[in-house]
Design a protein around this motif. Structure first.
Motif, PDB file in Angstrom:
ATOM      1  N   MET A 237       0.844  -1.205   0.000  1.00 23.40           N
ATOM      2  CA  MET A 237       0.000   0.000   0.000  1.00 23.40           C
ATOM      3  C   MET A 237       0.880   1.256   0.000  1.00 23.40           C
ATOM      4  O   MET A 237       1.863   1.314   0.742  1.00 23.40           O
ATOM      5  CB  MET A 237      -0.912   0.014   1.234  1.00 23.40           C
ATOM      6  N   ASN A 238       0.525   2.202  -0.837  1.00 28.34           N
ATOM      7  CA  ASN A 238       1.251   3.468  -0.844  1.00 28.34           C
ATOM      8  C   ASN A 238       0.549   4.418   0.131  1.00 28.34           C
ATOM      9  O   ASN A 238      -0.459   5.047  -0.200  1.00 28.34           O
ATOM     10  CB  ASN A 238       1.281   4.055  -2.258  1.00 28.34           C
ATOM     11  N   TYR A 239       1.078   4.473   1.340  1.00 27.28           N
ATOM     12  CA  TYR A 239       0.413   5.271   2.378  1.00 27.28           C
ATOM     13  C   TYR A 239       0.406   6.757   2.058  1.00 27.28           C
ATOM     14  O   TYR A 239      -0.538   7.478   2.408  1.00 27.28           O
ATOM     15  CB  TYR A 239       1.092   5.021   3.724  1.00 27.28           C
ATOM     16  N   LEU A 240       1.455   7.233   1.418  1.00 29.29           N
ATOM     17  CA  LEU A 240       1.483   8.662   1.090  1.00 29.29           C
ATOM     18  C   LEU A 240       0.337   9.027   0.149  1.00 29.29           C
ATOM     19  O   LEU A 240      -0.350  10.029   0.333  1.00 29.29           O
ATOM     20  CB  LEU A 240       2.827   9.036   0.460  1.00 29.29           C
ATOM     21  N   THR A 241       0.148   8.198  -0.865  1.00 29.37           N
ATOM     22  CA  THR A 241      -0.924   8.462  -1.818  1.00 29.37           C
ATOM     23  C   THR A 241      -2.290   8.352  -1.151  1.00 29.37           C
ATOM     24  O   THR A 241      -3.179   9.198  -1.342  1.00 29.37           O
ATOM     25  CB  THR A 241      -0.838   7.464  -2.995  1.00 29.37           C
ATOM     26  N   LYS A 242      -2.466   7.328  -0.331  1.00 30.65           N
ATOM     27  CA  LYS A 242      -3.738   7.119   0.350  1.00 30.65           C
ATOM     28  C   LYS A 242      -4.039   8.283   1.306  1.00 30.65           C
ATOM     29  O   LYS A 242      -5.159   8.779   1.386  1.00 30.65           O
ATOM     30  CB  LYS A 242      -3.680   5.799   1.122  1.00 30.65           C
ATOM     31  N   TRP A 243      -3.017   8.706   2.008  1.00 32.83           N
ATOM     32  CA  TRP A 243      -3.176   9.829   2.941  1.00 32.83           C
ATOM     33  C   TRP A 243      -3.538  11.107   2.180  1.00 32.83           C
ATOM     34  O   TRP A 243      -4.432  11.856   2.577  1.00 32.83           O
ATOM     35  CB  TRP A 243      -1.874  10.019   3.715  1.00 32.83           C
TER      36      TRP A 243
END
Lengths: 206, 129
Positions: free
Chosen positions: B1-7
């Motif tokens: 999961m790309n947390y930066l993108t999701k955030w």
């Protein structure tokens, strides 16, 4: 900036002037550009670091302490005080008798780190300290080192931060004007952290 | 999961908190950092709005040399508005009504910090946090 700065040069100005008088303009330029101090070069028979340390120590009343050589990076330095070597100017007051003529010592760097810690972490300052620890000795490295030591002493004497900062710049012969930080921070550090500097301090090529 | 993108996606799509009144605050950065100093001072008006909007007061200089400072101040405000509360405060009109630039001590980072100070003050006025 020219090699000779007759007035307002502070301790560093006198240091450069002394090298100019004894060794000529080429060596004075090396002081400016490389932080090289021919007076401390053990390869010069007539100007050994020990003799120069004694000379400066005697001039300033610190001859007894000018005997211990110490190596930092590629320099060989006479150790005079906890913060450095090679002379204490009569205009320099303070409990640690700050020495600011070029030699950079581990003790001096530790003192700078302690002083700067009160202002919180700052990546540009951390980068300059890293340069000093790696043996950096350009004019900007030395000016940064000198600035922090002197400012720390002035604040220890009770000056507030702003007064100590401005007084230290004056003592160093650095005019307080847009971009003055370029005298104190290496251009590589300014480039890397350009948003943290006044635009006038940015290297010309940017 | 790309947390930066999701955030980042959540910051833009989560419901915005609502501003119930206009609030004017001063954001200040005046800090000694050893061999240099950071100074910036801005007045910012926050008003309810349907979408995020930025305006500049009539006294604000739009010279190219100052533009980076103005942008940095807005970024600083956003640093706080978007993450400080339980939801982003995005539906707001921000007007920079005054901008004090010190010719020696100002930098982009000084203005970003001044913007953050303004953001924290408006959050405090709204008792958010």
């Amino acid at each position: 900036m020219g090699v000779m700065r007759q007035s307002g040069g502070g301790q560093f100005g006198r240091y450069r002037q002394d090298v100019y008088d004894r060794y000529g303009p080429d060596e004075a330029k090396r002081v400016e550009n490389e932080g090289y101090d021919p007076r401390l070069d053990p390869q010069r028979e007539s100007d050994s670091f020990l003799m120069q340390g004694i000379f400066w120590g005697a001039m300033q009343g610190f001859a007894e302490a000018a005997q211990v050589p110490k190596a930092i990076g590629t320099q060989i330095l006479p150790q005079e005080t906890p913060w450095g070597a090679a002379g204490v100017g009569p205009d320099v007051a303070g409990p640690s008798k700050v020495v600011t003529l070029g030699p950079i010592t581990e003790e001096g760097i530790a003192r700078i780190e302690q002083h700067l810690s009160q202002f919180g972490p700052d990546p540009a300052n951390q980068a300059m300290i890293a340069r000093l620890k790696a043996g950096g000795a350009t004019a900007q490295d030395m000016a940064f080192y000198m600035h922090e030591l002197h400012e720390a002493d002035l604040m220890a004497q009770g000056l507030d931060a702003e007064a100590a900062h401005l007084e230290t710049l004056k003592w160093q012969g650095i005019e307080y004007k847009p971009g003055y930080e370029s005298n104190i921070y290496h251009p590589d550090v300014i480039r890397e952290y350009s948003k943290r500097f006044n635009p006038a301090a940015l290297p010309k090529e940017q | 999961m790309n947390y930066l993108t999701k955030w980042f996606d959540a910051i833009q799509s989560d419901p915005s908190m609502l501003l119930d009144r206009s609030i004017s605050v001063t954001g200040l950065r005046d800090k000694h950092l050893g061999p240099r100093w950071e100074y910036a001072n801005v007045d910012v008006l926050f008003e309810p709005a349907a979408l995020f909007e930025v305006r500049f007061g009539p006294d604000i200089s739009h010279d190219d040399s100052d533009r980076a400072f103005l942008d940095a101040a807005i970024f600083g405000v956003l640093d706080i508005l978007l993450v400080y509360g339980p939801d982003p405060l995005r539906n707001v009109r921000i007007t920079l009504t005054r901008c004090e630039i010190d010719p020696v001590r100002s930098s982009q980072m000084a203005f970003r910090q001044a913007g953050r100070d303004a953001g924290r003050k408006v959050m405090a006025a709204l008792q958010i946090g």
